[in-house]
Design a protein around this motif. Sequence first.
Motif, short mmCIF file in Angstrom:
data_model
loop_
_atom_site.label_atom_id
_atom_site.label_comp_id
_atom_site.label_asym_id
_atom_site.label_seq_id
_atom_site.Cartn_x
_atom_site.Cartn_y
_atom_site.Cartn_z
N THR A 187 0.85 -1.18 0.00
CA THR A 187 0.00 0.00 0.00
C THR A 187 0.88 1.24 0.00
O THR A 187 1.95 1.26 0.62
N GLY A 188 0.42 2.26 -0.73
CA GLY A 188 1.20 3.49 -0.80
C GLY A 188 0.73 4.36 -1.95
O GLY A 188 -0.27 4.07 -2.61
N ASP A 189 1.45 5.44 -2.17
CA ASP A 189 1.18 6.33 -3.29
C ASP A 189 1.83 5.74 -4.53
O ASP A 189 3.06 5.61 -4.60
N LYS A 190 1.03 5.38 -5.52
CA LYS A 190 1.55 4.63 -6.66
C LYS A 190 2.62 5.40 -7.42
O LYS A 190 3.62 4.82 -7.86
N VAL A 249 21.06 12.59 -6.75
CA VAL A 249 19.79 13.02 -6.18
C VAL A 249 18.84 11.83 -6.01
O VAL A 249 18.00 11.82 -5.10
N GLY A 250 18.97 10.84 -6.88
CA GLY A 250 18.00 9.74 -6.92
C GLY A 250 17.77 9.03 -5.61
O GLY A 250 16.64 8.86 -5.16
N LEU A 251 18.85 8.61 -4.94
CA LEU A 251 18.70 7.87 -3.68
C LEU A 251 18.18 8.76 -2.56
O LEU A 251 17.51 8.28 -1.64
N ALA A 252 18.49 10.06 -2.64
CA ALA A 252 17.94 10.99 -1.64
C ALA A 252 16.42 11.07 -1.79
O ALA A 252 15.69 11.12 -0.79
N ILE A 253 15.94 11.08 -3.03
CA ILE A 253 14.49 11.07 -3.27
C ILE A 253 13.87 9.77 -2.77
O ILE A 253 12.82 9.77 -2.13
N ARG A 279 13.58 9.83 0.99
CA ARG A 279 12.52 10.73 1.46
C ARG A 279 11.13 10.11 1.23
O ARG A 279 10.25 10.22 2.07
N ILE A 280 10.95 9.46 0.10
CA ILE A 280 9.66 8.81 -0.19
C ILE A 280 9.40 7.68 0.80
O ILE A 280 8.28 7.52 1.31
N MET A 281 10.43 6.89 1.08
CA MET A 281 10.27 5.79 2.03
C MET A 281 9.90 6.31 3.41
O MET A 281 9.03 5.75 4.09
N GLU A 282 10.55 7.37 3.84
CA GLU A 282 10.23 7.95 5.15
C GLU A 282 8.80 8.48 5.17
O GLU A 282 8.11 8.37 6.18
N LYS A 283 8.37 9.04 4.06
CA LYS A 283 7.00 9.57 3.98
C LYS A 283 5.98 8.45 4.11
O LYS A 283 4.85 8.67 4.56
N HIS A 284 6.35 7.25 3.74
CA HIS A 284 5.47 6.08 3.82
C HIS A 284 5.68 5.30 5.13
O HIS A 284 5.12 4.19 5.28
N ASN A 285 6.47 5.85 6.06
CA ASN A 285 6.82 5.13 7.29
C ASN A 285 7.44 3.77 6.97
O ASN A 285 7.21 2.78 7.67
N ALA A 286 8.20 3.75 5.89
CA ALA A 286 8.86 2.52 5.45
C ALA A 286 10.37 2.67 5.64
O ALA A 286 10.88 3.75 5.93
N ARG A 287 11.09 1.55 5.48
CA ARG A 287 12.54 1.56 5.72
C ARG A 287 13.27 1.09 4.47
O ARG A 287 12.76 0.28 3.70
N ILE A 288 14.50 1.61 4.29
CA ILE A 288 15.38 1.14 3.22
C ILE A 288 16.77 0.97 3.79
O ILE A 288 17.24 1.79 4.58
N TYR A 339 17.18 -3.37 0.35
CA TYR A 339 15.99 -3.93 0.99
C TYR A 339 15.00 -2.80 1.25
O TYR A 339 15.38 -1.72 1.72
N LEU A 340 13.74 -3.06 0.94
CA LEU A 340 12.67 -2.09 1.16
C LEU A 340 11.59 -2.75 2.00
O LEU A 340 11.03 -3.77 1.61
N SER A 341 11.31 -2.18 3.16
CA SER A 341 10.33 -2.77 4.08
C SER A 341 9.15 -1.82 4.21
O SER A 341 9.30 -0.69 4.69
N PHE A 342 7.96 -2.30 3.79
CA PHE A 342 6.75 -1.49 3.83
C PHE A 342 5.80 -2.05 4.90
O PHE A 342 5.60 -3.26 4.97
N PRO A 343 5.22 -1.18 5.73
CA PRO A 343 4.26 -1.67 6.72
C PRO A 343 3.10 -2.38 6.05
O PRO A 343 2.58 -1.92 5.03
#
Length: 363
Positions: free
Chosen positions: A245-248, A322-326, A329-338, A351-355
């Motif tokens: 789930t998230g912003d597509k 700039v890419g990884l900084a974006i 920031r998107i992962m943090e906005k989703h309360n997710a981890r990278i 690794y990308l962990s989404f609630p």
Amino acid sequence: CEWLQATSRKNIFQVNDLPGAFLPAEAYKSKASGVLACTISRELGEYILFFKPELITTVKWAGNPNKPVEVDEKGAAKLSPRRSFEVWAQEVEGTSEKWTHAELNAVFKLREDVFQFINLKSNEIRKLNEKLKEAYDELDTFSFTISHDLKTPIASITNYAEILLEDAPALDDQSKHFLHRIINSADKMNRLIKEVLGYSKVSRQQLSRRRIEMLPLIEEISTELIAAYKPANLQFKTGEMPDITGDKIMISQVFSNLLGNAIKYSSKSNPSTVTIEGRAEPDNIVYRIADNGIGIEMEYGSHIFELFKRMDNVKDYEGSGVGLAIVKRIMEKHNARIWYESEKGNGTVFYLSFPKDNNELPV
């Protein structure tokens, strides 16, 4: 702490026979037969604990307090008179000295001092957070404004250089070469400005959370990336693709960036291998993106997610930093981890962990 939470609702709890109230304390009664608990946060299970060691005492009775009641021949209960004036002595274990009023008052005072200190520090942290947010917002606004204002002069430089190339056929080869370099540099600057604007926009955008079907999304992204990079010897492998789930749009940007990096930085391997797969855990959906490219030295740690940060071994590859900084920031906005694992020269795994939440949301 769980026993304390269930046993007492008081701010100060005391007992001088802990093993009798809490059976597991029998194992350490020599050092902790008495406990004085000062509650800091009952909900979080935070206490300050004071202990008193066991004090074995001798209690003297006029008779044996454990003497059983006798029954006569008629079935009547009776206590027979003592046949001796000898004192009955009994050792009492598992108790400590009682807590004094002075000790209780001292703990009350300590609790007030701790709360005052916590409130003071909380106010300081709150003020710092407010200042940090103001600075963060100002920096965001500055980046957005400067990047937006730079687009017009950059476009003018490109246009005038192209006009010179088209309308001045008498130019020698060296002059044409310089003009082409001007145009290429301006195009590069324009791409950088676009990425900085994208970075600034992430914090401004509102999330539109939806359930995202990952299989078609990854298929679409990989098709576009392969068409753009045209890798000669790529082996693109996929595994399970659980939905998240998230912003597509934002999630598409995350996977596009990471898969693009994996393809780009493994392009000189033979064969180039990029793998993406996901797995469902009890509370999270975790995706893994692996390549066999140039790798990253782990000493850089989280610095790779900083704006404009590029590693020493990527100078031969086009990029802006700039890419990884974006992505971060998107992962943090989703309360997710990278996070990532890597070894220089032996590829990288992100690794990308989404609630795992809001799965009832529509697609």
